[in-house]
Design an enzyme around this catalytic site. Structure first.
Site, PDB file in Angstrom:
ATOM      1  N   CYS A  89      71.895  -7.299  13.758  1.00 31.94           N
ATOM      2  CA  CYS A  89      71.644  -6.231  14.738  1.00 31.94           C
ATOM      3  C   CYS A  89      70.527  -5.279  14.318  1.00 31.94           C
ATOM      4  O   CYS A  89      69.952  -4.590  15.151  1.00 31.94           O
ATOM      5  CB  CYS A  89      72.922  -5.444  15.003  1.00 31.94           C
ATOM      6  SG  CYS A  89      74.205  -6.407  15.821  1.00 31.94           S
ATOM      7  N   HIS A 340      73.046  -4.018  24.495  1.00 34.73           N
ATOM      8  CA  HIS A 340      72.612  -4.273  23.118  1.00 34.73           C
ATOM      9  C   HIS A 340      72.024  -5.684  23.017  1.00 34.73           C
ATOM     10  O   HIS A 340      72.712  -6.631  22.642  1.00 34.73           O
ATOM     11  CB  HIS A 340      73.825  -4.105  22.195  1.00 34.73           C
ATOM     12  CG  HIS A 340      73.581  -4.404  20.748  1.00 34.73           C
ATOM     13  ND1 HIS A 340      72.336  -4.368  20.157  1.00 34.73           N
ATOM     14  CD2 HIS A 340      74.455  -4.754  19.758  1.00 34.73           C
ATOM     15  CE1 HIS A 340      72.451  -4.673  18.867  1.00 34.73           C
ATOM     16  NE2 HIS A 340      73.715  -4.917  18.605  1.00 34.73           N
ATOM     17  N   CYS A 370      74.481  -0.389  12.605  1.00 35.84           N
ATOM     18  CA  CYS A 370      75.471  -1.147  11.841  1.00 35.84           C
ATOM     19  C   CYS A 370      75.138  -2.627  11.995  1.00 35.84           C
ATOM     20  O   CYS A 370      74.600  -3.052  13.020  1.00 35.84           O
ATOM     21  CB  CYS A 370      76.888  -0.841  12.311  1.00 35.84           C
ATOM     22  SG  CYS A 370      77.220  -1.214  14.055  1.00 35.84           S
ATOM     23  N   GLY A 372      76.234  -6.888  10.945  1.00 33.38           N
ATOM     24  CA  GLY A 372      77.248  -7.836  10.533  1.00 33.38           C
ATOM     25  C   GLY A 372      77.174  -8.197   9.058  1.00 33.38           C
ATOM     26  O   GLY A 372      76.134  -8.043   8.408  1.00 33.38           O
TER      27      GLY A 372
END
Length: 384
Positions: A89, A340, A370, A372
């Site tokens: 991300c 997103h 944030c 993964g």
């Protein structure tokens, strides 16, 4: 070292999965975004020395180095190389970091950094699911890794964060409604100067934003992963799957001024951290602390905080841990409202934050993502 600055930053309106951009290939979408960026900046493509593209599901139409493919599709000279990177991300925020670092080191003068994700055309996890196109657990990961870390789905991580910070579904739903309300207000006021034209008339805002939300309907929604009554993370308080692209023009400050361009912001901190890979979404907490320390700032100094709303529990846990003023967090809403598009979100939020700082005459902005497997990226910029 040379000083890296942001000259221009743009993004497409983020479209719902299956929505506005569903008929557009991701390499085409990124190429058009790069064209729009350079046209706004007034910089000839021949002066770009690299195109760094974040993209998460690098398979199908997003495979084969979408950075280089987009550079060619954007009619940049053949001399302009391109690269694709995947920090999940945080991919396009990391692309911005890498571009700024290349400029600071004196290796380049102009870099385009951005990202793209078509969650309509390239299903999430396609690159790790043996072509099945949907999440089927972690069967492709190394068994030795899974023996060391009992990795779980991000939704379950979000549930555990809610439990650890004592966040109820009502708390998360309230933040989700606020995200939509802020996003709708900003869109209606026409504040998103960073947006490029959408795919059709009426697409001057992000597609997923809702003018009104139904609190009772949200409260009645079943958990996204856990059995009914055993969780609070729902589709309503998590980010929307989306399509989109973003791009930031980075430059050496002296070169930009010599070429008649206006630097809009400079970097005070660029951070990437690792964190607990099981809880996995809490890295934004140490990332923020590290970025503030590097910049010599306190949280009270920051005028605008852009933290990706992968899940409401992530934002609210971060806020409770650091004590940030809620009014400064995602003032124009976040990914719960606007979506997103994984590889595009980082640079997209950078463009949005810079626009917000200029619109409100703020000086300092901090962006957090944030990521993964337990990572996070953070950037602090100063508007010039």
């Amino acid at each position: 070292m040379n000083e890296a600055v942001i000259v221009e930053a743009v993004r497409t309106p983020f479209g719902r999965r299956g929505g506005w951009w569903a008929d557009t290939r991701p390499d085409t979408l990124l190429a058009e975004t790069v064209r729009g960026l350079l046209a706004r900046a007034g910089l000839p493509g021949a002066q770009v020395e690299d195109l760094i593209a974040g993209c998460v599901s690098q398979a199908g139409e997003q495979g084969a180095n979408i950075g280089r493919l987009a550079a060619m599709l954007a009619d940049l000279p053949e001399s302009v190389p391109g690269v694709a990177l995947n920090r999940m991300c945080g991919s396009s925020q990391q692309a911005v970091h890498f571009g700024a670092q290349a400029i600071a080191a004196g290796d380049m003068r102009y870099v385009v950094a951005g990202g793209v994700e078509s969650m309509s055309r390239v299903p999430m996890f396609l690159d790790v699911t043996l072509g099945q196109g949907e999440f089927r657990g972690f069967e492709t990961l190394n068994p030795a890794l899974l023996a060391r870390y009992p990795l779980i789905h991000q939704i379950e991580s979000a549930e555990r964060i809610a439990e650890r910070w004592q966040l109820s579904q009502a708390d998360m739903d309230e933040w989700a409604r606020e995200s939509h309300a802020r996003a709708w207000s900003a869109a209606q006021a026409g504040r998103h100067a960073e947006l490029l034209p959408g795919p059709r008339a009426g697409a001057e805002r992000d597609e997923g934003i809702r003018e009104q939300t139904d609190a009772a309907r949200m409260a009645a929604m079943a958990p996204a992963l856990r059995p009914p009554g055993q969780g609070g993370v729902t589709a309503a308080n998590a980010s929307q799957l989306a399509d989109g692209a973003s791009a930031v023009l980075l430059a050496d400050r002296d070169a930009a001024l010599a070429d008649g361009l206006r630097p809009r912001a400079r970097f005070l901190a660029r951070v990437a951290v690792g964190s607990d890979p099981v809880l996995q979404l809490t890295g934004v907490i140490p990332a923020a602390r590290q970025a503030l320390a590097r910049a010599g700032l306190s949280l009270e100094d920051i005028d605008w905080i852009e933290i990706n709303e992968a899940f409401a529990s992530v934002v609210l846990a971060w806020q409770r841990e650091l004590g940030a003023n809620l009014s400064r967090i995602n003032p124009w809403g976040g990914a719960i409202a606007h979506g997103h598009p994984l590889g595009a979100t980082g640079a997209g939020l950078m463009a949005k934050m810079l626009t917000g700082l200029e619109a409100t005459e703020g000086e300092l902005g901090m962006q957090l993502m944030c990521i993964g497997h337990g990572m996070a990226t953070a950037t602090i910029i100063q508007r010039l």
